[in-house]
Motif scaffolding. Structure first.
Motif, PDB file in Angstrom:
ATOM      1  N   GLY A 103      -7.753 -12.167  -3.812  1.00 52.76           N
ATOM      2  CA  GLY A 103      -7.399 -10.951  -3.392  1.00 52.76           C
ATOM      3  C   GLY A 103      -6.816 -10.488  -2.028  1.00 52.76           C
ATOM      4  O   GLY A 103      -6.155 -11.648  -1.553  1.00 52.76           O
ATOM      5  N   LYS A 104      -7.008  -9.662  -1.206  1.00 57.28           N
ATOM      6  CA  LYS A 104      -6.599  -9.651   0.232  1.00 57.28           C
ATOM      7  C   LYS A 104      -5.078 -10.105   0.176  1.00 57.28           C
ATOM      8  O   LYS A 104      -4.168  -9.182  -0.261  1.00 57.28           O
ATOM      9  N   ALA A 105      -4.610 -10.967   0.804  1.00 51.97           N
ATOM     10  CA  ALA A 105      -3.386 -11.610   1.159  1.00 51.97           C
ATOM     11  C   ALA A 105      -2.538 -11.723  -0.058  1.00 51.97           C
ATOM     12  O   ALA A 105      -1.341 -11.456  -0.113  1.00 51.97           O
TER      13      ALA A 105
ATOM     14  N   GLY B 117     -22.736 -15.281   1.565  1.00 45.91           N
ATOM     15  CA  GLY B 117     -21.424 -15.199   0.899  1.00 45.91           C
ATOM     16  C   GLY B 117     -21.160 -13.621   0.564  1.00 45.91           C
ATOM     17  O   GLY B 117     -22.157 -13.042  -0.015  1.00 45.91           O
ATOM     18  N   TYR B 118     -20.132 -13.373   0.856  1.00 43.83           N
ATOM     19  CA  TYR B 118     -19.659 -11.876   0.315  1.00 43.83           C
ATOM     20  C   TYR B 118     -18.599 -12.080  -0.843  1.00 43.83           C
ATOM     21  O   TYR B 118     -17.521 -12.655  -0.560  1.00 43.83           O
ATOM     22  N   ASN B 119     -18.994 -11.569  -1.823  1.00 42.90           N
ATOM     23  CA  ASN B 119     -18.080 -11.496  -2.983  1.00 42.90           C
ATOM     24  C   ASN B 119     -17.569 -10.220  -3.611  1.00 42.90           C
ATOM     25  O   ASN B 119     -17.489 -10.122  -4.740  1.00 42.90           O
ATOM     26  N   GLY B 120     -17.661  -9.278  -2.683  1.00 46.03           N
ATOM     27  CA  GLY B 120     -17.206  -8.145  -3.097  1.00 46.03           C
ATOM     28  C   GLY B 120     -18.457  -7.232  -3.329  1.00 46.03           C
ATOM     29  O   GLY B 120     -19.437  -7.543  -2.863  1.00 46.03           O
ATOM     30  N   SER B 121     -18.296  -5.858  -3.854  1.00 43.62           N
ATOM     31  CA  SER B 121     -19.411  -4.730  -3.693  1.00 43.62           C
ATOM     32  C   SER B 121     -20.092  -4.307  -4.774  1.00 43.62           C
ATOM     33  O   SER B 121     -20.685  -3.264  -4.966  1.00 43.62           O
TER      34      SER B 121
ATOM     35  N   SER C  91      -7.250  -4.565  -9.450  1.00 49.77           N
ATOM     36  CA  SER C  91      -6.969  -3.880  -8.065  1.00 49.77           C
ATOM     37  C   SER C  91      -7.589  -4.194  -6.793  1.00 49.77           C
ATOM     38  O   SER C  91      -7.263  -3.684  -5.650  1.00 49.77           O
ATOM     39  N   SER C  92      -8.485  -5.092  -6.992  1.00 49.35           N
ATOM     40  CA  SER C  92      -9.160  -5.749  -5.656  1.00 49.35           C
ATOM     41  C   SER C  92     -10.080  -6.850  -5.965  1.00 49.35           C
ATOM     42  O   SER C  92     -10.122  -7.237  -7.264  1.00 49.35           O
ATOM     43  N   GLY C  93     -10.248  -7.496  -5.046  1.00 50.58           N
ATOM     44  CA  GLY C  93     -11.302  -8.812  -4.953  1.00 50.58           C
ATOM     45  C   GLY C  93     -12.347  -8.409  -5.731  1.00 50.58           C
ATOM     46  O   GLY C  93     -12.930  -9.276  -6.486  1.00 50.58           O
ATOM     47  N   THR C  94     -13.042  -7.210  -5.569  1.00 51.76           N
ATOM     48  CA  THR C  94     -14.327  -6.910  -5.962  1.00 51.76           C
ATOM     49  C   THR C  94     -14.281  -6.909  -7.797  1.00 51.76           C
ATOM     50  O   THR C  94     -15.304  -7.400  -8.280  1.00 51.76           O
ATOM     51  N   GLU C  95     -13.299  -6.367  -8.076  1.00 51.34           N
ATOM     52  CA  GLU C  95     -12.934  -6.242  -9.629  1.00 51.34           C
ATOM     53  C   GLU C  95     -12.657  -7.660 -10.100  1.00 51.34           C
ATOM     54  O   GLU C  95     -13.002  -7.985 -11.254  1.00 51.34           O
ATOM     55  N   ALA C  96     -11.879  -8.478  -9.266  1.00 52.01           N
ATOM     56  CA  ALA C  96     -11.734  -9.795  -9.703  1.00 52.01           C
ATOM     57  C   ALA C  96     -13.150 -10.627  -9.694  1.00 52.01           C
ATOM     58  O   ALA C  96     -13.444 -11.367 -10.787  1.00 52.01           O
ATOM     59  N   THR C  97     -13.974 -10.742  -8.817  1.00 59.76           N
ATOM     60  CA  THR C  97     -15.091 -11.403  -8.863  1.00 59.76           C
ATOM     61  C   THR C  97     -16.225 -10.849  -9.918  1.00 59.76           C
ATOM     62  O   THR C  97     -16.879 -11.456 -10.736  1.00 59.76           O
ATOM     63  N   LEU C  98     -15.920  -9.337 -10.239  1.00 56.27           N
ATOM     64  CA  LEU C  98     -16.872  -8.991 -11.323  1.00 56.27           C
ATOM     65  C   LEU C  98     -16.214  -9.463 -12.720  1.00 56.27           C
ATOM     66  O   LEU C  98     -17.361  -9.765 -13.428  1.00 56.27           O
TER      67      LEU C  98
ATOM     68  N   PHE D 225     -14.405 -20.101  -7.704  1.00 51.99           N
ATOM     69  CA  PHE D 225     -14.181 -20.196  -6.414  1.00 51.99           C
ATOM     70  C   PHE D 225     -13.559 -18.829  -6.123  1.00 51.99           C
ATOM     71  O   PHE D 225     -12.541 -18.406  -6.615  1.00 51.99           O
ATOM     72  N   ASP D 226     -14.075 -18.052  -5.058  1.00 50.57           N
ATOM     73  CA  ASP D 226     -13.890 -17.037  -4.677  1.00 50.57           C
ATOM     74  C   ASP D 226     -12.839 -17.320  -3.435  1.00 50.57           C
ATOM     75  O   ASP D 226     -13.377 -17.500  -2.206  1.00 50.57           O
ATOM     76  N   GLU D 227     -11.682 -17.208  -3.812  1.00 50.70           N
ATOM     77  CA  GLU D 227     -10.486 -17.581  -2.725  1.00 50.70           C
ATOM     78  C   GLU D 227      -9.946 -16.360  -2.271  1.00 50.70           C
ATOM     79  O   GLU D 227      -8.858 -16.389  -1.867  1.00 50.70           O
ATOM     80  N   VAL D 228     -10.463 -15.168  -2.262  1.00 47.07           N
ATOM     81  CA  VAL D 228      -9.942 -13.833  -1.677  1.00 47.07           C
ATOM     82  C   VAL D 228      -9.566 -14.143  -0.299  1.00 47.07           C
ATOM     83  O   VAL D 228      -8.586 -13.725   0.171  1.00 47.07           O
ATOM     84  N   ILE D 229     -10.243 -14.926   0.583  1.00 48.89           N
ATOM     85  CA  ILE D 229      -9.965 -15.145   1.935  1.00 48.89           C
ATOM     86  C   ILE D 229      -9.331 -16.556   2.243  1.00 48.89           C
ATOM     87  O   ILE D 229      -8.370 -16.896   2.633  1.00 48.89           O
ATOM     88  N   SER D 230      -9.966 -17.641   1.413  1.00 51.61           N
ATOM     89  CA  SER D 230      -9.567 -18.956   1.646  1.00 51.61           C
ATOM     90  C   SER D 230      -8.371 -19.498   0.988  1.00 51.61           C
ATOM     91  O   SER D 230      -7.740 -20.432   1.516  1.00 51.61           O
TER      92      SER D 230
ATOM     93  N   VAL E 171     -18.544 -19.274  -5.430  1.00 52.85           N
ATOM     94  CA  VAL E 171     -18.512 -19.779  -3.835  1.00 52.85           C
ATOM     95  C   VAL E 171     -17.186 -19.731  -3.327  1.00 52.85           C
ATOM     96  O   VAL E 171     -16.330 -19.687  -3.889  1.00 52.85           O
ATOM     97  N   GLU E 172     -17.315 -19.449  -1.985  1.00 52.38           N
ATOM     98  CA  GLU E 172     -16.091 -19.241  -1.186  1.00 52.38           C
ATOM     99  C   GLU E 172     -16.052 -20.654  -0.502  1.00 52.38           C
ATOM    100  O   GLU E 172     -16.972 -21.014   0.303  1.00 52.38           O
ATOM    101  N   PRO E 173     -14.881 -21.294  -0.714  1.00 52.72           N
ATOM    102  CA  PRO E 173     -14.709 -22.458   0.134  1.00 52.72           C
ATOM    103  C   PRO E 173     -14.626 -22.318   1.509  1.00 52.72           C
ATOM    104  O   PRO E 173     -15.022 -23.302   2.203  1.00 52.72           O
TER     105      PRO E 173
HETATM  106  C1  LIG Z   1     -14.325 -13.570  -0.064  1.00 56.52           C
HETATM  107  C2  LIG Z   1     -14.289 -12.028  -0.704  1.00 56.52           C
HETATM  108  N1  LIG Z   1     -14.573 -11.919  -1.929  1.00 56.52           N
HETATM  109  C3  LIG Z   1     -14.209 -10.690  -2.576  1.00 56.52           C
HETATM  110  C4  LIG Z   1     -13.970  -9.684  -1.627  1.00 56.52           C
HETATM  111  C5  LIG Z   1     -13.863  -8.371  -2.001  1.00 56.52           C
HETATM  112  O1  LIG Z   1     -12.359  -8.014  -2.046  1.00 56.52           O
HETATM  113  P1  LIG Z   1     -11.958  -6.346  -1.989  1.00 56.52           P
HETATM  114  O2  LIG Z   1     -12.345  -5.927  -0.624  1.00 56.52           O
HETATM  115  O3  LIG Z   1     -10.588  -6.464  -2.237  1.00 56.52           O
HETATM  116  O4  LIG Z   1     -12.744  -5.718  -3.207  1.00 56.52           O
HETATM  117  C6  LIG Z   1     -13.884  -9.897  -0.046  1.00 56.52           C
HETATM  118  C7  LIG Z   1     -13.539  -8.690   0.585  1.00 56.52           C
HETATM  119  O5  LIG Z   1     -13.832  -8.896   2.065  1.00 56.52           O
HETATM  120  C8  LIG Z   1     -14.190 -11.269   0.249  1.00 56.52           C
HETATM  121  O6  LIG Z   1     -13.968 -11.316   1.725  1.00 56.52           O
END
Ligand SMILES: Cc1ncc(COP(=O)(O)O)c(C=O)c1O
Length: 460
Positions: free
Chosen positions: A293-295, A164-168, A136-143, A266-271, A233-235
Motif C-alpha cells: 500500500g502507501k508508496a 502492529g497496525y494492519n489497517g482499520s 484501493s488501500s492497504g486496509t482492503e489488501a490486508t482484509l 507480510f504486511d509490507e505497506v510500509i516496509s 506481521v509487519e517486517p
Molecule cells: C503497515 C500498515 N498496514 C496497513 C495499513 C493500511 O493502509 P491504508 O491506510 O492504505 O488503508 C497501514 C496504514 O498506515 C500500515 O501502516
C-alpha cells in the motif's frame, strides 16, 4: 524545488523557546482551518492519526522534499504522507504518467493494460508474488489477505503482532496500541479492541503475539496453531515507531507457519521500501501472501494483495462465483496504477541503496544530536525509515515503547515544526529520493536547536 535548494518562502520566526508557543505563533491559518473544519467534521478530522493538539498543520502544497502550510511556512518533509511519497511531492515522471492517464479516462468498467503491466512489474520484482490483485488501500489488501487465508485453511483465528497496525477493519483493530494496564502479560498479550463497535468475534478470534519474542511466540503458536488461519506481521513495525523485526523472528514465524499449515502474511505497506524486492528480500524470508500500500501507489490510493498462486486462485472468478469474491468500484484504478508503476520504475536498486545509506546517516546524526543535549533517546528504523523514542532502554517491541515520554515526543514534534522540519507527530518518519545530505544536516541541526528546550522541560 530540488534537493539542496535553499530558496524558502518564509523561515519560521524564532518567537519563543517553548515548542508549543512557537508552534502556535506561526500557524494561525492552520488554527483557523481547524476551527472551520470542526463545524462540519467531527474534531475537524478525516484521518484520526493526523489529529493532535493544539491542532494539526494544514497544507497548501508540496514539491520535492518540501511542503508549505497555510501560513506559508516551508518545511522539510520527513513524512512523505506517512511513507507514501517515496519520490517526494510532484515527481515529474509520475505527474506525466498520471496526466496521460487522466486524458484517457479515470476509471473503466473493465480491465486496462495498466493493470497487466503493473501486475507483471510487481511479480517480476518481488520474489514471493506469483499472482496479485489490486485494491484501493492497504486496509482492503490486508482484509482480503486474511479472508483468503481463512478460506484456504478453513480456520478462523488470526495471529497478529502487539502494536502492529494492519489497517482499520475489525480483526486487525486489535492491540494496535493497548495501554499498559490493558495489555496483559508481556509473554501472553491480551486481545485489546482498539475501537468501540468492533464485532465481538473479531476480538476473540485474534491471537496477539509479542514482537521479536521468539520463545513466547513459539509457545503461543504451538498452543493455538491448529486453529490459526494466518499470522500477519509487519517486517518493520510501523506505527509503533519503525521497529525492525529480527531476521530470526521472521524465520521462526516462517518455520512455525509452514509446520502448522498457517498462511504467513507480510504486511509490507510500509516496509516494502527497505530493499529492491521488499523486506522479504532484505530478510531472506518468503511469506505466503504480501500486502502492499502507501508508496506502491506512487502517491495515489492503491493496495496490492499477492503471493502464492495456490492461495490467490481463491479470488479467480473466471469459472463462475469465486470462493473469495473481491469486487470494488475503484479496484485497479488506472490512475493509481500508472502512478505506482512510474514510481516503482524510478525506485531502482541504486535509488534504494541511496535511500538506505541516507537513512543510516540520518539515524547516526539524530543519535549524536540528542546525545549532545543529554537526552536519553533511542532512534530505531531500517533503511529509510526512522523512529524516535524517549527511552533509556533499547526498543525491540511495542511493549518496550510503553514507558516512553510521549509529552517530550510531542514537544519535539512541535519544536521541529517551528524549526522548519516536519515529522510524524508520533516521532517517526522516512526519507524520499528527493531528500539529500543538506536536508539530513538541516534535520540534525533543528534537533540540536530544539533539544535544549526539551531537556529543560523533561519530566521528573
Ligand atoms: C503497515 C500498515 N498496514 C496497513 C495499513 C493500511 O493502509 P491504508 O491506510 O492504505 O488503508 C497501514 C496504514 O498506515 C500500515 O501502516
Amino acid at each position: 524545488m530540488t534537493t539542496g535548494e535553499t530558496t524558502q518562502r518564509r523561515q519560521p520566526a524564532r518567537v519563543a523557546d517553548d515548542p508549543a508557543e512557537r508552534y502556535e505563533a506561526i500557524t494561525a491559518a492552520s488554527r483557523r482551518c481547524a476551527c472551520d473544519a470542526a463545524a462540519h467534521l467531527p474534531g475537524g478530522d478525516s484521518r484520526s492519526t493526523l489529529c493532535h493538539p493544539p491542532y494539526p498543520l494544514a497544507f497548501e502544497e508540496g514539491r520535492g522534499c518540501r511542503v508549505v502550510d497555510l501560513d506559508g511556512n516551508e518545511l522539510l518533509d520527513f513524512t512523505g504522507n506517512h511513507t507514501s511519497l517515496i519520490h517526494g511531492y510532484g515527481h515529474p515522471r509520475i505527474l506525466e504518467a498520471v496526466a496521460d492517464q487522466l486524458g484517457k479516462g479515470t476509471a473503466f468498467a473493465g480491465p486496462t493494460r495498466a493493470q497487466v503491466a503493473f501486475a507483471r512489474q510487481l511479480c517480476e520484482r518481488i520474489e514471493s508474488l506469483e499472482r496479485v490483485r489490486f485494491t484501493s488501500s492497504g486496509t482492503e489488501a490486508t482484509l482480503q489477505s486474511v479472508r483468503a487465508a481463512r478460506a484456504y485453511t478453513g480456520r478462523q483465528v488470526i495471529a497478529k503482532i502487539e502494536g502492529g497496525y494492519n489497517g482499520s477493519w475489525d480483526e486487525v483493530m486489535v492491540s494496535t496500541h493497548p495501554r499498559a494496564e490493558q495489555a496483559g502479560d508481556r509473554e501472553r498479550p491480551a486481545s485489546v479492541p482498539a475501537s468501540e463497535g468492533l464485532a465481538a468475534r473479531a476480538v476473540s478470534d485474534v491471537l496477539v503475539l509479542p514482537f521479536n519474542d521468539e520463545a513466547s511466540t513459539r509457545r503461543l503458536l504451538e498452543e493455538h496453531g491448529s486453529s490459526v488461519a494466518a499470522v500477519i506481521v509487519e517486517p518493520v513495525l510501523g506505527s509503533a515507531g519503525m521497529i525492525p523485526a529480527d531476521a530470526s523472528y521472521l524465520r521462526l514465524l516462517r518455520e512455525l507457519a509452514s509446520r502448522m499449515g498457517i498462511v504467513l502474511i507480510f504486511d509490507e505497506v510500509i516496509s516494502f521500501r527497505v530493499a529492491h524486492g521488499g523486506a522479504e528480500g532484505h530478510y531472506g524470508v518468503r511469506p505466503d501472501l504480501t500486502c502492499l500500500g502507501k508508496a506502491i501507489g506512487g502517491g495515489f490510493p492503491l493496495g496490492v494483495v499477492g503471493g502464492r498462486a495456490e492461495v490467490m486462485e481463491l479470488f479467480d472468478p473466471s469459472g463462475g462465483q469465486p470462493r473469495v469474491p473481491h469486487p470494488g468500484s475503484y479496484n485497479a484504478n488506472p490512475v493509481s496504477l500508472v502512478a505506482g508503476s512510474a514510481s516503482l520504475e524510478l525506485l531502482t536498486e541504486e535509488a534504494v541503496d541511496r535511500l538506505n545509506e541516507n537513512g543510516d546517516a540520518l539515524r547516526r546524526g539524530l543519535r549524536a544530536a540528542f546525545g549532545e543535549a543529554g537526552l536519553a533517546v533511542q532512534v530505531t528504523g531500517l533503511g529509510s525509515l526512522f523512529g524516535i523514542h524517549f527511552l533509556r532502554h533499547p526498543v525491540r517491541s511495542y511493549r518496550d515503547t510503553l514507558a516512553s515520554d510521549k509529552g517530550l515526543r510531542h514537544r519535539l514534534f512541535l519544536g521541529l515544526v517551528a524549526e522548519g522540519v516536519l515529522i510524524d507527530p508520533r516521532g517517526a518518519g522516512c526519507l524520499s529520493t528527493a531528500t539529500g545530505q543538506a536536508e539530513l544536516d538541516a534535520f540534525a541541526g533543528a534537533v540540536r536547536r530544539v533539544a535544549p528546550s526539551l531537556a529543560a522541560g523533561r519530566r521528573g
